[in-house]
Design an enzyme around this catalytic site. Structure first.
Site: not given
Ligand code: FAD
Length: 459
Positions: A14, A34, A42, A47, A50, A97, A177-178, A181, A198, A204, A261, A302, A434, A439
């Site tokens: 993302s 990548e 995502c 997301c 899911k 994408y 949340y995961i 869900e 736990r 929480r 986590g 993240d 309504h 509402e």
């Molecule tokens: P990511 O999207 O994780 O992308 C990181 C990318 O880096 C990956 O493609 C990985 O392969 C690549 N990578 C890692 N290390 C290397 C490397 N050394 N070399 C090359 N490539 C590499 N968020 C929401 O807002 N709403 C939701 O409903 C939601 N549901 C979720 C459900 C689940 C099950 C999970 C696990 C997450 C969910 N999230 C949700 C969280 C959301 O997916 C993340 O917050 C978001 O994808 C973070 O984006 P990012 O760009 O930080 O990393």
């Protein structure tokens, strides 16, 4: 051979995709590396799949109440069809994408990247070095797996989407949340589901009425909840996995899933060699503009451990590009982030909880609890909850918490007036729509209870 770029982005998720695309639009020469699939967590295993599975699971409730509207439904569920159709959709998104990156000229390199210095990145597969004026680390996070005997027998959210067959039963460890869900999804698809956590209640940090309301909803849907317990070990038992809990009890399950986590993806990235500092929780430490301790290295999403949500990663990626490649420094405001839990019932929240708001001064709490209209013809007794927390005497709205159908969609729109600093009077001025659940948010009269001097009064 060494290639030179203005920006090398590690991770096409993302945050990385948005940053790469925007920087290229501003004229930068950009490469994104990548190692898995374009779209990141995502799109590929977060997301998007899911939410598709949440939709699939919700037919269970709909079929349940269908007779009350005069429908007779004979339903059966086919897991391979759902998995295949999900795959088709995420492949379509992955292509979209990829095209969005290639259009402004971003070079996509499919490899694993390692940082080798403040301005250099090595491609592990190709063994080639890239020179970069700036490096953006957008590597996301990965599921944390507890260090227990037999942990390798468990799965995580990475694997659950593509299980070859739906297990008879599942044990999910976690209370976030995961975890809830997937408890909802799997129970809705007919899997005998147990959630072990736990703590003493799921979710929480969320509002207490949301936590207890969802807890009741999960139990109502047949999810077994085990609190103040962890999984101590796993062992193979025929086709199943036997889990031994911290209280010594052992039970077999068709599958065991850890939702305990997520950890920032920094392992093996070579950050030490470049001198990039980490926080106490192992995330990349950044300033308000996403700059790390090394001036040429930035990080978004993240991996920075700020708020692990897609829209936040996207905004951080966009603002990074504004700051570095458009001479327009922008810092992301992380203070008012709408959040949803796509459980059953659904949760949508924004702003402060009661205990948090009460530390900011005197507050009023408006609370509505009622049966959603959809259920009124059936015997379902589940309640919807809407809560508005405001400064005393109709002042600024500090928090909004919704449990029930449509909560996520509602909270996205509530984020707009709250971002503008709306007061209770602003909400009251809106004409009600309504019949709707929303509402209630614009028709609250007197507070249900208040907090004065930090103490709850009434209610
Ligand atoms: P990511 O999207 O994780 O992308 C990181 C990318 O880096 C990956 O493609 C990985 O392969 C690549 N990578 C890692 N290390 C290397 C490397 N050394 N070399 C090359 N490539 C590499 N968020 C929401 O807002 N709403 C939701 O409903 C939601 N549901 C979720 C459900 C689940 C099950 C999970 C696990 C997450 C969910 N999230 C949700 C969280 C959301 O997916 C993340 O917050 C978001 O994808 C973070 O984006 P990012 O760009 O930080 O990393």
């Amino acid at each position: 051979m060494t290639d030179s770029y203005d920006l090398v982005v590690i991770g096409a998720g993302s945050g990385g995709v948005r940053a790469a695309r925007m920087a290229a639009t501003y004229g930068a020469r950009v490469a994104v590396v990548e190692e898995f699939r374009v779209g990141g967590t995502c799109v590929i295993r977060g997301c998007v799949p899911k939410k598709l599975y949440v939709y699939a699971s919700r037919f269970h409730d709909l079929f349940d109440i269908a007779p009350s509207f005069g429908w007779q439904v004979e339903a059966s569920f086919d897991w391979p069809t759902l998995v295949a159709n999900k795959e088709k959709e995420i492949t379509r998104l992955e292509a979209a994408y990829t095209a969005n990156l290639e259009k402004p000229g971003v070079k996509i390199i499919r490899d694993r990247a390692v940082v080798t210095g403040p301005n250099s990145v090595r491609l592990v597969g190709e063994g080639r070095e890239l020179n970069a004026r700036y490096i953006l680390i957008a590597t996301g996070g990965r599921p944390h797996i507890p260090h227990i005997p037999g942990a390798e027998l468990g799965i995580t959210s990475n694997e659950v989407f593509d299980l070859p067959v739906l297990p008879r039963s599942i044990l999910i460890e976690g209370g976030g949340y995961i975890a809830v869900e997937f408890a909802t999804i799997l129970a809705g698809l007919g899997v005998d589901t147990t959630l072990v956590y736990r703590g003493d209640c799921i979710l929480r940090g969320f509002d207490q009425d949301m936590r207890r309301g969802l807890e009741a909803g999960l139990i109502d849907r047949g999810v077994r909840l085990i609190y103040q317990t962890t999984i101590a070990s796993l062992a193979r038992q025929g086709d199943e996995v036997a889990a031994t809990f911290s209280d010594g009890v052992t039970a077999p399950f068709g599958a065991v899933m850890f939702a305990t986590g997520r950890t920032p993806n920094v392992r093996g990235l070579g950050l030490e060699s470049a001198g990039v500092e980490l926080t106490a929780t192992g995330a990349i430490a950044v300033d308000a503009f996403s700059r790390s301790s090394v001036p040429s290295i930035y990080a978004v999403g993240d991996v920075t451990g700020r708020a692990q949500l897609t829209p936040v990663a996207i905004r951080e990626g966009w603002y990074f590009a504004e700051t570095v490649f458009n001479d327009n420094p922008q810092a992301v405001d992380h203070s008012l982030i709408p959040t949803a839990v796509f459980s059953e019932p659904e949760i949508g929240v924004i702003g402060l909880t009661e205990p948090e708001a009460a530390t900011h001064g005197d507050i009023d709490v408006y609370l509505a609890r009622f049966r959603p209209m959809m259920n009124t013809l059936s015997s379902r007794t589940e309640r919807m909850v809407l809560k508005l927390i405001t400064e005393k005497d109709g002042g600024r709205v500090l928090g909004c918490h919704i449990l029930g159908p449509g909560a996520a969609e509602m909270i996205q729109l509530v984020a707009i007036p709250m971002g503008m600093g709306a007061s209770k009077a602003d909400f009251d001025r809106a004409m009600a729509l309504h019949p709707s659940a929303a509402e209630e948010l614009v028709t609250f009269k007197a507070p249900s209870y208040v907090y004065r001097g930090g103490e709850k009064v009434g209610g």
